[in-house]
Design a protein around this motif. Structure first.
Motif, mmCIF file in Angstrom:
data_model
loop_
_atom_site.group_PDB
_atom_site.id
_atom_site.type_symbol
_atom_site.label_atom_id
_atom_site.label_comp_id
_atom_site.label_asym_id
_atom_site.label_seq_id
_atom_site.Cartn_x
_atom_site.Cartn_y
_atom_site.Cartn_z
ATOM 1 N N TYR A 124 -80.814 70.942 -5.416
ATOM 2 C CA TYR A 124 -79.893 71.586 -4.472
ATOM 3 C C TYR A 124 -78.663 72.046 -5.251
ATOM 4 O O TYR A 124 -78.083 71.276 -6.015
ATOM 5 C CB TYR A 124 -79.495 70.589 -3.396
ATOM 6 C CG TYR A 124 -78.374 71.036 -2.499
ATOM 7 C CD1 TYR A 124 -78.596 71.954 -1.488
ATOM 8 C CD2 TYR A 124 -77.102 70.513 -2.664
ATOM 9 C CE1 TYR A 124 -77.558 72.356 -0.654
ATOM 10 C CE2 TYR A 124 -76.054 70.905 -1.838
ATOM 11 C CZ TYR A 124 -76.302 71.814 -0.832
ATOM 12 O OH TYR A 124 -75.263 72.222 -0.015
ATOM 13 N N VAL A 125 -78.275 73.306 -5.089
ATOM 14 C CA VAL A 125 -77.086 73.833 -5.774
ATOM 15 C C VAL A 125 -75.879 73.759 -4.851
ATOM 16 O O VAL A 125 -74.896 73.078 -5.138
ATOM 17 C CB VAL A 125 -77.314 75.287 -6.261
ATOM 18 C CG1 VAL A 125 -76.048 75.839 -6.910
ATOM 19 C CG2 VAL A 125 -78.486 75.343 -7.227
ATOM 20 N N ASP A 126 -75.938 74.472 -3.738
ATOM 21 C CA ASP A 126 -74.843 74.487 -2.763
ATOM 22 C C ASP A 126 -75.318 75.201 -1.520
ATOM 23 O O ASP A 126 -76.463 75.647 -1.446
ATOM 24 C CB ASP A 126 -73.572 75.118 -3.334
ATOM 25 C CG ASP A 126 -73.763 76.569 -3.761
ATOM 26 O OD1 ASP A 126 -74.761 77.220 -3.363
ATOM 27 O OD2 ASP A 126 -72.903 77.090 -4.481
ATOM 28 N N GLY A 127 -74.429 75.332 -0.559
ATOM 29 C CA GLY A 127 -74.823 76.014 0.664
ATOM 30 C C GLY A 127 -73.626 76.551 1.413
ATOM 31 O O GLY A 127 -72.493 76.104 1.203
ATOM 32 N N ASP A 128 -73.898 77.519 2.261
ATOM 33 C CA ASP A 128 -72.878 78.083 3.142
ATOM 34 C C ASP A 128 -73.086 77.505 4.534
ATOM 35 O O ASP A 128 -74.141 77.710 5.154
ATOM 36 C CB ASP A 128 -73.000 79.609 3.193
ATOM 37 C CG ASP A 128 -72.747 80.241 1.831
ATOM 38 O OD1 ASP A 128 -71.848 79.757 1.115
ATOM 39 O OD2 ASP A 128 -73.459 81.208 1.486
ATOM 40 N N VAL A 129 -72.081 76.777 5.014
ATOM 41 C CA VAL A 129 -72.152 76.164 6.337
ATOM 42 C C VAL A 129 -71.603 77.150 7.358
ATOM 43 O O VAL A 129 -70.540 77.737 7.157
ATOM 44 C CB VAL A 129 -71.347 74.846 6.359
ATOM 45 C CG1 VAL A 129 -71.333 74.249 7.756
ATOM 46 C CG2 VAL A 129 -71.916 73.862 5.349
ATOM 47 N N ALA A 130 -72.366 77.345 8.430
ATOM 48 C CA ALA A 130 -71.950 78.273 9.484
ATOM 49 C C ALA A 130 -71.169 77.540 10.557
ATOM 50 O O ALA A 130 -71.261 76.378 10.745
ATOM 51 C CB ALA A 130 -73.167 78.949 10.089
#
Length: 130
Positions: A124-130
């Protein structure tokens, strides 16, 4: 004494935990796809397996520690989008919505997560949380 029935996997598959995310958490096998890693990480959050979460986080973006919230209960996962992240890919994106409950009520977390393959392992690198 009656046998304890096998528990379903928290990731939402139709499989039992010991046949789905459990072997990944134990290190018996690696996630074959980015989606499989994302589902196993959700299950790790649901089972408070902090070691697995740290092991499967890209070293460049991994936090020093994770402190689970004991009042938060993960209740369900819906994968809404998968872009690449297959067995022959080096990057992938998995979007999902995870439902949870706290003493204050229910909620949802929606994220579009990025994954990279490092050698033979997805992380897992990162993510955009909505």
């Amino acid at each position: 004494m009656p046998a304890v029935p096998p528990r379903p996997c928290p990731c939402g598959s139709d499989d039992r935990y010991d046949a789905c995310c459990g072997p990944l958490h134990l290190g018996a096998r690696q996630a074959a796809t980015a989606e499989q890693l994302m589902r196993s990480r959700y299950s790790a959050y649901a089972t408070d397996d902090v070691d697995y979460l740290l092991r499967t986080w890209h070293p460049r973006t991994r936090p020093d520690r994770i402190t689970p919230d004991p009042s938060l209960v993960w209740e369900g996962l819906a994968v809404t989008e998968v872009v690449d992240g297959g067995e022959d890919d080096i990057t992938g994106i998995v979007a999902f919505t995870a439902r949870y409950r706290t003493p204050d009520g229910a909620g949802e977390l929606t994220e579009r997560s990025r994954f990279d393959r490092r050698g033979t392992r997805w992380v897992y690198v990162d993510g955009d949380v909505a």
